[in-house]
Enzyme design. Structure first.
Site, PDB file in Angstrom:
ATOM      1  N   THR A  82       0.995  -1.111   0.150  1.00 28.27           N
ATOM      2  CA  THR A  82      -0.006  -0.244   0.052  1.00 28.27           C
ATOM      3  C   THR A  82       0.799   1.324   0.014  1.00 28.27           C
ATOM      4  O   THR A  82       0.673   2.237  -0.914  1.00 28.27           O
ATOM      5  CB  THR A  82      -0.966   0.119   1.395  1.00 28.27           C
ATOM      6  OG1 THR A  82      -1.787  -1.134   1.144  1.00 28.27           O
ATOM      7  CG2 THR A  82      -1.654   1.470   1.440  1.00 28.27           C
ATOM      8  N   HIS A 122       5.113  -9.764   2.503  1.00 25.75           N
ATOM      9  CA  HIS A 122       4.477 -10.854   2.864  1.00 25.75           C
ATOM     10  C   HIS A 122       3.618 -11.610   1.997  1.00 25.75           C
ATOM     11  O   HIS A 122       2.943 -12.652   2.296  1.00 25.75           O
ATOM     12  CB  HIS A 122       3.486 -10.326   4.216  1.00 25.75           C
ATOM     13  CG  HIS A 122       2.095  -9.553   3.735  1.00 25.75           C
ATOM     14  ND1 HIS A 122       0.956 -10.353   3.651  1.00 25.75           N
ATOM     15  CD2 HIS A 122       2.076  -8.388   3.337  1.00 25.75           C
ATOM     16  CE1 HIS A 122       0.041  -9.237   3.103  1.00 25.75           C
ATOM     17  NE2 HIS A 122       0.868  -8.078   2.935  1.00 25.75           N
ATOM     18  N   CYS A 151      -9.630  -7.884   1.263  1.00 26.73           N
ATOM     19  CA  CYS A 151      -9.925  -6.451   1.478  1.00 26.73           C
ATOM     20  C   CYS A 151     -11.222  -6.110   1.708  1.00 26.73           C
ATOM     21  O   CYS A 151     -11.492  -4.894   2.186  1.00 26.73           O
ATOM     22  CB  CYS A 151      -9.223  -5.656   0.395  1.00 26.73           C
ATOM     23  SG  CYS A 151      -7.435  -5.735   0.616  1.00 26.73           S
TER      24      CYS A 151
END
Lengths: 395, 44
Positions: A72, A200, A324
């Protein structure tokens, strides 16, 4: 109960080899890389080594890698950082309608402060056409940002062709490659100007990511402070996480070919198995141009949420459209962009594989999915004779 | 979001099915957010 984790597009299990390296830099190599003493020098050396490993995975130079806190932040830095440094008087940005929120929301922010953004449509397979990018380019276009592969339906975009086009037109090209780094071959020398990645997603730790920024590209810093990461991204380096991401990149690079082939085999086993054994099941996304680890289905008459909960009770972790958006009742913007109706989007399910999944686990999933779909369909008021009526009010 | 009560109803659904000769059927549906309920009423 032995649990089965099939949600590797949300996040992955950190590889033990990564954890071992990280612990060293918490227990012993805990210096601040900016310090002059030996603790600092050791930490600094480790960060530079990680930078080389991450750069090596995508064919970049080490000094073209900026470490961030994750995908992000990398997307935010690329879009806002580039737009603000190079289009102060406004300008035009091209992106797609199926980007991750980490790209869409910075674009909406830039719209608010005077930029114009074109959100390109996709076809029913979630594919963006290079021709539509070409048509959208204007004289005042300052940046093109198209994701490498979609996080929900797994469609891999033709970024080589788009990068080539962008170069010909003299427009910088950013790609959100969070889902593809470490999973499919990537080489930024094909004309990519900026590329976002996340640790990740390929068995590294959370809280670390990177942005590749080609030499010569100027970014407006989004994090002012002590001037780390060439002044673009201040903050004391997250050394253990950076070391972990470096190790994860090294492992991914080494095991890449065999691992990718193995995942494709399990993926296709799941896709063929579901389509054969579950009536009225459909594959979302593209059959061939898709992530090696992604299978995405929709099932008529039932909800993905119910499937996820039933599978969870059986120890199998999968996801509805996209992790999300599970906290919101809005249908996935990606699935709607491919032309699905809201109720079809709600009937969707994502299975995403990782390094630790086995064929045996895929078989267990296949045994369970047919049962779960049957249970839910027995309860559903909808069936072949009473298909769902499209429409309805907002939630 | 998923409290025990909700999960209990989910795992052990009660009063689910159809009443074929129901006196009244009420339909509440909003496919946009996936809420669909058919309520059958029958008098003995």
């Amino acid at each position: 109960m032995n649990r089965i984790y099939l949600d590797n597009s949300a996040t992955t299990r950190t590889d033990d080899r990564v954890i071992d390296d990280m612990i060293l830099f918490m227990r012993e190599g805990y210096g601040n890389p900016s310090s002059l003493h030996s603790f600092g020098r050791e930490a600094n050396r480790a960060v530079q080594e990680a930078r080389q490993r991450v750069a090596g995975l995508i064919g970049a130079q080490p000094d073209e890698i900026i470490f961030t806190s994750g995908g992000t932040e990398s997307d935010n830095l690329a879009l806002k950082g580039y737009a603000l440094a190079n289009g102060r008087k406004g300008g035009h940005i091209i992106t797609s309608s199926i980007e991750h929120h980490a790209v869409l929301e910075p674009c909406r922010y830039l719209e608010k402060i005077g930029f114009e953004v074109t959100f390109l449509p996709v076809d029913e397979f979630g594919m963006i056409s290079t021709a539509s990018v070409e048509e959208a380019i204007r004289k005042d276009t300052v940046l093109i940002s198209i994701m490498h592969a979609n996080n929900e339906i797994g469609t891999v975009q033709p970024i080589d062709a788009i990068a080539k086009l962008a170069n010909e037109k003299g427009v910088p090209f950013h790609t959100d490659a969070v889902q593809t780094v470490g999973r499919i071959p990537l080489d930024v020398s094909n004309g990519i100007s900026m590329l976002s990645m996340s640790g990740h997603k390929f068995h590294g730790p959370k809280g670390v990511g990177a942005l590749f920024v080609r030499k010569g590209i100027r970014l407006e810093t989004q994090m002012h402070g002590g001037g780390q990461e060439k002044g673009v991204r201040s903050s004391t380096e997250n050394v253990p996480a950076i070391v972990g991401m470096g190790k994860a990149a090294e492992i991914a690079g080494e095991e890449f070919d065999a691992e990718s082939r193995r995942q494709v085999r399990i993926r296709d086993m799941i896709i063929d198995g579901v389509l054969e054994s579950v009536p009225r099941s459909f594959l979302n996304g593209h059959r061939s141009e898709r992530l090696p680890n992604n299978a995405h289905f929709r099932f008529d008459f039932i909800e993905g949420e119910g499937i996820v909960l039933h599978l969870d009770m059986r120890g199998i972790a999968v996801s509805t459209g996209s992790a999300c958006s599970t906290s919101s009742l809005e249908p996935s913007h990606v699935l709607l962009a491919t032309g699905l109706m809201p109720h079809q989007a709600h009937g969707s399910l994502r299975i995403s594989l990782g390094r630790f999944n086995t064929e045996e686990e895929a078989r267990i999933f296949l045994d369970n999915i047919s049962e779960v779909v049957s249970i839910l369909r027995e309860m559903s008021p909808y069936n072949e004779n009473n298909p769902i009526a499209p429409g309805g009010d907002q939630c | 979001m998923y409290c025990d009560k909700v999960m209990n109803h989910f795992a052990n659904p009660g009063n689910v099915g159809e009443i074929p000769d129901a006196d009244a059927i009420e339909i509440v549906e909003n496919p946009i957010c996936g809420n669909v309920m058919y309520i059958y009423q029958g008098q003995e």
